[in-house]
Design an enzyme around this catalytic site. Structure first.
Site, short mmCIF file in Angstrom:
data_model
loop_
_atom_site.label_atom_id
_atom_site.label_comp_id
_atom_site.label_asym_id
_atom_site.label_seq_id
_atom_site.Cartn_x
_atom_site.Cartn_y
_atom_site.Cartn_z
N LYS A 108 3.37 0.75 3.04
CA LYS A 108 3.08 -0.31 4.02
C LYS A 108 3.18 -1.66 3.30
O LYS A 108 2.79 -1.76 2.13
CB LYS A 108 1.65 -0.17 4.55
N HIS A 137 -13.25 2.51 0.09
CA HIS A 137 -13.25 1.41 1.07
C HIS A 137 -13.80 0.14 0.42
O HIS A 137 -14.29 -0.76 1.12
CB HIS A 137 -14.12 1.71 2.30
N ARG A 139 -2.53 -2.16 -3.46
CA ARG A 139 -3.75 -1.40 -3.24
C ARG A 139 -3.68 -0.14 -4.11
O ARG A 139 -2.71 0.60 -4.06
CB ARG A 139 -3.82 -1.01 -1.77
N GLU A 192 -8.77 -5.89 5.01
CA GLU A 192 -8.54 -5.50 3.61
C GLU A 192 -7.33 -6.21 3.02
O GLU A 192 -7.33 -6.57 1.84
CB GLU A 192 -8.35 -3.97 3.56
N ASN A 244 0.88 -1.18 0.00
CA ASN A 244 0.00 0.00 0.00
C ASN A 244 0.92 1.22 0.00
O ASN A 244 1.46 1.61 1.03
CB ASN A 244 -0.88 -0.03 1.26
N ARG A 280 -13.60 14.74 8.23
CA ARG A 280 -14.33 15.15 7.01
C ARG A 280 -15.76 15.52 7.36
O ARG A 280 -16.39 14.86 8.20
CB ARG A 280 -14.34 14.03 5.98
P1 ADP Z 1 -8.92 4.47 9.36
O1 ADP Z 1 -8.51 3.11 8.79
O2 ADP Z 1 -10.02 5.14 8.64
O3 ADP Z 1 -7.77 5.36 9.68
P2 ADP Z 1 -9.79 2.89 11.63
O4 ADP Z 1 -10.75 1.99 10.98
O5 ADP Z 1 -8.49 2.31 12.11
O6 ADP Z 1 -9.55 4.18 10.78
O7 ADP Z 1 -10.53 3.56 12.86
C1 ADP Z 1 -9.86 4.47 13.67
C2 ADP Z 1 -10.83 5.02 14.67
O8 ADP Z 1 -11.45 3.96 15.41
C3 ADP Z 1 -10.15 5.88 15.70
O9 ADP Z 1 -10.10 7.21 15.30
C4 ADP Z 1 -11.05 5.71 16.89
O10 ADP Z 1 -11.95 6.78 16.87
C5 ADP Z 1 -11.82 4.44 16.68
N1 ADP Z 1 -11.54 3.44 17.69
C6 ADP Z 1 -10.51 2.57 17.74
N2 ADP Z 1 -10.60 1.81 18.87
C7 ADP Z 1 -11.69 2.20 19.53
C8 ADP Z 1 -12.33 1.82 20.75
N3 ADP Z 1 -11.83 0.86 21.51
N4 ADP Z 1 -13.46 2.45 21.10
C9 ADP Z 1 -13.96 3.43 20.34
N5 ADP Z 1 -13.42 3.83 19.18
C10 ADP Z 1 -12.30 3.24 18.77
#
Ligand code: ADP
Length: 396
Positions: free
Chosen positions: A14, A178, A89, A380, A7, A237
């Site tokens: 990554k 996504h 990706r 993914e 990626n 966003r």
């Molecule tokens: P992306 O891939 O879009 O960067 P993720 O799918 O990894 O994001 O999601 C990240 C978000 O998930 C974090 O910003 C956080 O808000 C939320 N998150 C992660 N762990 C927890 C948890 N234990 N409880 C609540 N929210 C969580």
């Protein structure tokens, strides 16, 4: 089989080395600060290694990745020949790609054609592909597009109600993102519920969030649009917004359209509404400590997610399954509970005890719920590895 998953971003890359049949990851890591200085973070099991390695371009990052994968101490393979294929990706497949495909010159040309639609990501993705081709010329390379799963949407879902010339001349339409995650969850859910013909809404709720309406495994609609800015509000966003807001803000504050869009992408959403953080854990802490802005941001998010479930239930003429995935969807039981609270009219009923668990594949609806509600942790990388293996095996 060993699939190397890449990626590539503009200054980072990554990687994961994965067996597509078992999903076991033998090593993974991140090359960062490409074009600045260069650092490699490599992980095998619980062992982590960090090395400063000059990476003027993505080629050095790929070379460093292949070297550490073969390293006597922290490597997992003896030769590059043990890598059967590479899965890349790629963000935007535009109207060129309806599925993953083996990379050849035509595919590279078509990914280049999509650069106006993904101006930040596609060039970086191409750098990753070209760097791999240079150092592993005989290893098959596969492109997996973030948009491809959504290409089954009908025109009434993907066309914007603007003059046709922008669609015909410039390919402006809803694409959605996504897609690899939505595809993984749709496939996995079919295994979990034990059938292939059913209607579902998948909520990929993370820092970036999107939802999809899926019938018999095929996407019918999705919340993101030409870019990932559309749909539900996200970490930073805005999500859906009246386009005239852009004109108003630009005129009043002397901002350029680019500056305004940057604000809508990076300084809006949960971060802006809470004034505290884009992270849902911080919003929950804030709300629990009486911060009304944090509570409102969370409430807005759950309301918009529930609204789209309702809209997609109408679009699909009912739903059988509702799924939650990604960081928030997998872990935040309170968000899941608040979203489902709105959906009683659809017959959605969740078990509060089951819903308390986090991060695990599980059904959280009650036996008498008219809609099965599942938490399905996304993967993914596994989807990319499986698509890559399938295409490479079929070409043998
Ligand atoms: P992306 O891939 O879009 O960067 P993720 O799918 O990894 O994001 O999601 C990240 C978000 O998930 C974090 O910003 C956080 O808000 C939320 N998150 C992660 N762990 C927890 C948890 N234990 N409880 C609540 N929210 C969580």
């Amino acid at each position: 089989m060993n699939i190397l998953i890449i990626n590539a971003g503009s200054s980072s890359l990554k990687y994961q080395l994965m067996d597509p049949e078992t999903g076991v990851v033998s090593a993974k890591g991140l090359c960062e600060r490409i074009g600045i200085d260069g650092r490699l973070n490599h992980k095998v099991g619980e062992n982590k290694v960090t090395k400063d390695i000059p990476m003027p371009t993505h080629s050095e990052a790929i070379a460093a990745t292949l070297a550490i994968l073969q390293d006597a101490e922290c490597g997992v393979i003896k030769s590059v020949d043990e890598i059967d294929a590479v899965g890349h990706r790629v963000l935007h497949g535009g109207m060129e790609f309806f599925d993953s495909c083996i990379i050849n010159d035509e595919v590279i040309a078509a990914i280049k054609k999509c650069i106006p639609l993904g101006p930040l990501h596609n060039p970086a993705n191409l750098m990753g592909i070209e760097a791999c081709q240079a150092v592993m010329p005989t290893t098959p390379q596969v492109a997996v597009f973030d948009t491809a799963f959504h290409m089954t949407m009908p025109p009434k879902a993907y066309r914007y109600a603007i003059p046709t010339e922008y669609y015909e001349n410039d390919s402006i339409r809803r694409y959605g993102f996504h897609g690899t995650s939505h595809k993984y969850v749709a496939k996995r859910t079919a295994q979990l519920v034990g059938k292939t013909e059913f209607k579902m809404v998948n909520c990929h709720l993370g820092n970036g969030s999107s939802m999809s309406a899926v019938k018999d495994g095929k996407c019918q609609d999705t919340t993101m649009g030409l870019t990932p800015l559309a749909g539900v509000p996200m970490g930073t966003r805005s999500g859906d917004i009246d386009a005239a807001v852009v004109q108003f803000i630009c005129n009043k504050y002397g901002m350029s359209v680019d500056e305004c869009l940057n604000m809508l992408n990076k300084k809006s959403g949960m971060l802006a509404m809470s004034g505290v953080s884009s992270d849902f854990r911080d919003l929950e802490d804030g709300a629990n400590n009486g911060n009304e802005d944090c509570a409102l941001a969370r409430a807005k998010f759950c309301y918009e997610v529930a609204k789209y479930v309702g809209a997609y239930a109408a679009a699909l003429n009912g739903i059988d399954v509702l799924t939650f995935t990604a960081g928030v969807g997998e872990n935040d039981s309170a968000v899941r509970a608040d979203v489902c609270e709105y959906l009683g009219f659809l017959g959605v009923k969740i078990d509060p005890e089951l819903n308390k668990k986090r991060g695990k594949e599980m059904m959280i609806s009650t036996p008498d719920s008219k809609v099965q509600v599942w938490v399905v942790p996304t993967n993914e990388e596994l989807m990319i590895a499986q698509d890559t293996a399938e295409l490479v095996n079929a070409a043998k």
